[in-house]
Write a protein that holds these residues in place. Sequence first.
Motif, short mmCIF file in Angstrom:
data_model
loop_
_atom_site.label_atom_id
_atom_site.label_comp_id
_atom_site.label_asym_id
_atom_site.label_seq_id
_atom_site.Cartn_x
_atom_site.Cartn_y
_atom_site.Cartn_z
N LYS A 100 9.38 -18.16 16.59
CA LYS A 100 8.89 -16.82 16.93
C LYS A 100 7.70 -16.45 16.06
CE LYS A 100 10.76 -13.76 18.97
NZ LYS A 100 10.49 -13.15 20.30
N THR A 101 6.67 -15.92 16.70
CA THR A 101 5.51 -15.43 15.95
C THR A 101 5.34 -13.92 16.12
OG1 THR A 101 4.02 -15.88 17.81
CG2 THR A 101 4.30 -17.63 16.17
N HIS A 102 6.01 -13.35 17.14
CA HIS A 102 5.91 -11.91 17.38
C HIS A 102 7.27 -11.37 17.84
CE1 HIS A 102 1.71 -13.18 17.60
NE2 HIS A 102 1.39 -11.93 17.30
N PHE A 103 7.51 -10.12 17.52
CA PHE A 103 8.75 -9.45 17.90
C PHE A 103 8.42 -8.09 18.52
CE2 PHE A 103 9.79 -12.23 14.38
CZ PHE A 103 11.01 -12.79 14.73
N LEU A 104 9.29 -7.63 19.42
CA LEU A 104 9.25 -6.26 19.92
C LEU A 104 10.46 -5.55 19.33
CD1 LEU A 104 8.21 -6.72 23.66
CD2 LEU A 104 6.85 -5.70 21.83
N VAL A 105 10.20 -4.62 18.41
CA VAL A 105 11.26 -3.97 17.65
C VAL A 105 11.49 -2.56 18.16
CG1 VAL A 105 12.01 -3.26 15.36
CG2 VAL A 105 10.65 -5.34 15.63
N PRO A 106 12.73 -2.23 18.55
CA PRO A 106 13.01 -0.86 19.01
C PRO A 106 12.77 0.16 17.89
CG PRO A 106 14.81 -2.37 19.54
CD PRO A 106 13.92 -3.09 18.59
N PRO A 130 5.39 -3.65 18.51
CA PRO A 130 5.03 -5.06 18.33
C PRO A 130 4.88 -5.37 16.84
CG PRO A 130 3.53 -3.94 19.88
CD PRO A 130 4.30 -2.88 19.15
N VAL A 131 5.55 -6.42 16.38
CA VAL A 131 5.47 -6.83 14.98
C VAL A 131 5.16 -8.32 14.93
CG1 VAL A 131 6.72 -7.10 12.80
CG2 VAL A 131 7.07 -5.04 14.19
N SER A 132 4.08 -8.67 14.25
CA SER A 132 3.73 -10.08 14.07
C SER A 132 4.48 -10.64 12.87
CB SER A 132 2.22 -10.22 13.85
OG SER A 132 1.90 -11.52 13.46
N VAL A 144 10.15 -5.43 5.74
CA VAL A 144 9.07 -4.72 5.06
C VAL A 144 7.77 -5.43 5.40
CG1 VAL A 144 8.09 -4.05 2.84
CG2 VAL A 144 10.56 -3.88 3.21
N LEU A 145 6.81 -4.68 5.93
CA LEU A 145 5.56 -5.24 6.40
C LEU A 145 4.47 -5.15 5.34
CD1 LEU A 145 5.57 -3.73 10.01
CD2 LEU A 145 6.75 -5.76 9.13
N ALA A 146 3.38 -5.85 5.59
CA ALA A 146 2.28 -5.91 4.62
C ALA A 146 1.66 -4.55 4.37
CB ALA A 146 1.22 -6.89 5.11
N ASP A 147 1.73 -3.63 5.34
CA ASP A 147 1.17 -2.29 5.15
C ASP A 147 2.15 -1.33 4.50
OD1 ASP A 147 2.99 -1.85 7.17
OD2 ASP A 147 1.52 -1.25 8.68
N GLY A 148 3.31 -1.85 4.08
CA GLY A 148 4.30 -1.03 3.40
C GLY A 148 5.33 -0.40 4.30
N LYS A 149 5.14 -0.49 5.61
CA LYS A 149 6.09 0.10 6.54
C LYS A 149 7.38 -0.72 6.58
CE LYS A 149 2.59 2.08 9.62
NZ LYS A 149 2.02 2.05 11.00
N GLU A 150 8.46 -0.05 6.91
CA GLU A 150 9.76 -0.71 7.03
C GLU A 150 10.31 -0.44 8.41
OE1 GLU A 150 13.15 -1.22 3.83
OE2 GLU A 150 13.42 0.69 4.85
N CYS A 161 14.95 -18.62 13.91
CA CYS A 161 13.84 -18.51 14.86
C CYS A 161 12.47 -18.42 14.19
CB CYS A 161 14.04 -17.32 15.80
SG CYS A 161 13.81 -15.69 15.04
N LEU A 162 12.42 -18.23 12.87
CA LEU A 162 11.14 -18.17 12.16
C LEU A 162 10.77 -19.53 11.59
CD1 LEU A 162 11.63 -14.77 10.33
CD2 LEU A 162 9.87 -15.24 12.04
N ASN A 163 9.49 -19.80 11.51
CA ASN A 163 9.02 -21.10 11.00
C ASN A 163 9.37 -21.23 9.52
OD1 ASN A 163 7.54 -23.39 10.22
ND2 ASN A 163 6.01 -23.01 11.79
N PRO A 164 10.17 -22.24 9.16
CA PRO A 164 10.57 -22.42 7.75
C PRO A 164 9.42 -22.80 6.83
CG PRO A 164 11.28 -24.29 9.07
CD PRO A 164 10.77 -23.26 10.04
N VAL A 165 8.27 -23.12 7.40
CA VAL A 165 7.10 -23.36 6.56
C VAL A 165 6.70 -22.08 5.83
CG1 VAL A 165 4.62 -23.91 6.59
CG2 VAL A 165 6.22 -25.25 7.95
N PHE A 166 6.94 -20.93 6.47
CA PHE A 166 6.46 -19.66 5.94
C PHE A 166 7.57 -18.77 5.37
CE2 PHE A 166 3.75 -20.89 9.57
CZ PHE A 166 2.62 -21.22 8.87
#
Length: 251
Positions: A142-148, A156-158, A175-181, A194-199
């Motif tokens: 997964k690279t993107h999510f739609l969060v309620p 939309p959350v990358s 917690v996102l890069a812009d500080g939002k939760e 579902c997330l890439n274990p590289v990152f």
Amino acid sequence: MKALIIEDEKAAVRNLQALLSEIAPDMEILAVLDSITETIDWFGAHKMPDLIFLDIHLADGSAFEIFGHVDITCPIIFTTAYDEYALKAFKVNSIDYLLKPIDPSDIRKALDKLERLQGEPAGKEPDYSTLIRALRKEESYKTHFLVPIKGDKLLPVSAETVLFFHIDDGIVKAVLADGKECIFPQTLDELSDCLNPVFFFRVNRQYLISRKAIQDIDLWFNGRLSINLKVPVPEKILVSKARVGEFKEWF
């Protein structure tokens, strides 16, 4: 193994060749190319190599343009000074994404990963169909999510904007890069899968963190590690002694 180097910086080429002569002395470098045009022409006259070392910024543009002209079916190790193309790189047969300046350990780990993925002992002709299938699995992450969110909206959350996921009173939050939760409906186990274990790395039962969120790391009691993030967190993030080796390998 026969490899191709696509790189426009002469110093970077010399450094890579020196590393390979030390770490993989049996590797044959077929050619060193420095542009998109030269690379396309080369593939028009030669067989596919076993491996490509590919810089992203070439003399005449982005290396990703090559894939629009050539069906590259061998594994690729990206070598670049820029980290913003990592997700894109893992959609085109990428074994690893190495940031310059490249250390010997970076090359060694990448070649070890190649050997593990191809599943063949050293010296045996590799089965690249199996390898490419393994690499294609990267695309399912997964690279993107739609969060309620409040009301009847979806946000939309990358994945690349997420610094870390954590469990707070049984609720999974990011917690996102812009500080939002924001609250995620998935469990931490589901996100780990579902997330890439590289990152992303699951450091403990409470936290799933992105590498880019890490500020520094303290040695802790009983062989554990204490991770300090670039943003405030409600509690100390500890890596258990049993996972320290795996964490260091991942990082």
